[in-house]
Design an enzyme around this catalytic site. Structure first.
Site, PDB file in Angstrom:
ATOM      1  N   TYR A 135      -2.741  15.122   0.580  1.00 33.66           N
ATOM      2  CA  TYR A 135      -3.297  14.180  -0.399  1.00 33.66           C
ATOM      3  C   TYR A 135      -4.667  14.656  -0.862  1.00 33.66           C
ATOM      4  O   TYR A 135      -4.956  14.704  -2.066  1.00 33.66           O
ATOM      5  CB  TYR A 135      -3.392  12.794   0.230  1.00 33.66           C
ATOM      6  CG  TYR A 135      -3.981  11.735  -0.676  1.00 33.66           C
ATOM      7  CD1 TYR A 135      -3.206  11.130  -1.666  1.00 33.66           C
ATOM      8  CD2 TYR A 135      -5.312  11.336  -0.546  1.00 33.66           C
ATOM      9  CE1 TYR A 135      -3.735  10.150  -2.496  1.00 33.66           C
ATOM     10  CE2 TYR A 135      -5.850  10.365  -1.368  1.00 33.66           C
ATOM     11  CZ  TYR A 135      -5.063   9.778  -2.346  1.00 33.66           C
ATOM     12  OH  TYR A 135      -5.604   8.815  -3.165  1.00 33.66           O
ATOM     13  N   THR A 170      -5.791  -1.583  -2.571  1.00 41.46           N
ATOM     14  CA  THR A 170      -4.619  -1.524  -3.438  1.00 41.46           C
ATOM     15  C   THR A 170      -3.361  -1.455  -2.587  1.00 41.46           C
ATOM     16  O   THR A 170      -3.418  -1.198  -1.379  1.00 41.46           O
ATOM     17  CB  THR A 170      -4.655  -0.281  -4.353  1.00 41.46           C
ATOM     18  OG1 THR A 170      -4.307   0.881  -3.573  1.00 41.46           O
ATOM     19  CG2 THR A 170      -6.013  -0.096  -5.003  1.00 41.46           C
TER      20      THR A 170
END
Length: 225
Positions: A135, A170
């Site tokens: 990532y 989120t």
């Protein structure tokens, strides 16, 4: 006259917050996402699908004044367990998503001599993270792409910048994510996650800031100082 924006990843998280804020500020915003809740459903890692979606959007709303690439994918894994497929998916979504959308909007932006591209990267691209290798690598590549595009397009009216948020509240962060752990939050100066709305305000600034290009602004709650 209303300005037109395209936001990828518009159905949730930072992309949704950006979409809502820009609309509140008078922008005409069209969202692209895998979710049916978006205005256009497309996989940002698919160049043909992104090109078709943006062509349709421009035919409907007119030239794009700002592109925000917020579509993302997140998973944690030790490097020994990152398969080639997992690595490639991470790169296709993040780096490919930016590349595909930018290529689709740039012809009209360059023809007009104006436009803004704002990419959402991550503070992990700056500081790295435990079990976040693929990532962080993909988000780091976004920074390289943003700065290179900014240099390539300097003087041609198109600005390219990025926002590198810290851990943000989120749906990408699972309830058991270590970024939500009380022990981690206690290490942050403000003791909490960043909100999508706070990140959206930085995106809005970069969409408007005519003097900014090649900038990486990191609203990370003090995670990186």
């Amino acid at each position: 006259m209303s300005r037109n924006a395209i936001v990828t990843g518009s159905a949730s998280g930072i992309g949704l917050a950006v979409t809502e804020l820009l609309r509140a500020q008078g922008w005409t915003v069209t969202g692209i996402d895998l979710s049916e809740a978006a205005d256009h459903v497309a996989d940002v890692s698919d160049p043909a699908a992104v090109s078709a979606a943006i062509t349709a959007i421009q035919s409907s709303t007119g030239d794009v004044d700002a592109l925000v690439t917020a579509a993302g994918h997140y998973e944690r894994s030790p490097i020994s367990q990152i398969s080639p497929a997992a690595l490639h998916r991470m790169l296709r979504v993040h780096v490919g998503g930016l590349r595909n959308a930018a290529r689709a909007v740039l012809p009209s932006m360059l023809a007009r001599g104006s436009g803004a591209i704002v990419a959402v990267t991550s503070e992990l691209a700056i500081g790295g993270g435990d079990e976040d290798a693929h990532y962080a690598a993909a988000k780091g590549a976004i920074i390289g792409l943003v700065r290179s595009l900014a240099a390539e397009l300097a003087g041609r009216g198109v600005r390219v910048n990025a926002v590198a948020p810290g851990p943000t509240d989120t749906p990408l962060l699972a309830a058991d994510s270590p970024w939500r752990a009380t022990e981690y939050l206690a290490t942050l100066p403000n003791r909490r996650l960043t909100t999508p709305q706070e990140v959206a305000r930085v995106v809005e600034f970069l969409a408007d800031a005519s003097y900014c290009t090649g900038e990486i602004i990191s609203p990370n709650g003090g995670a990186v100082i």
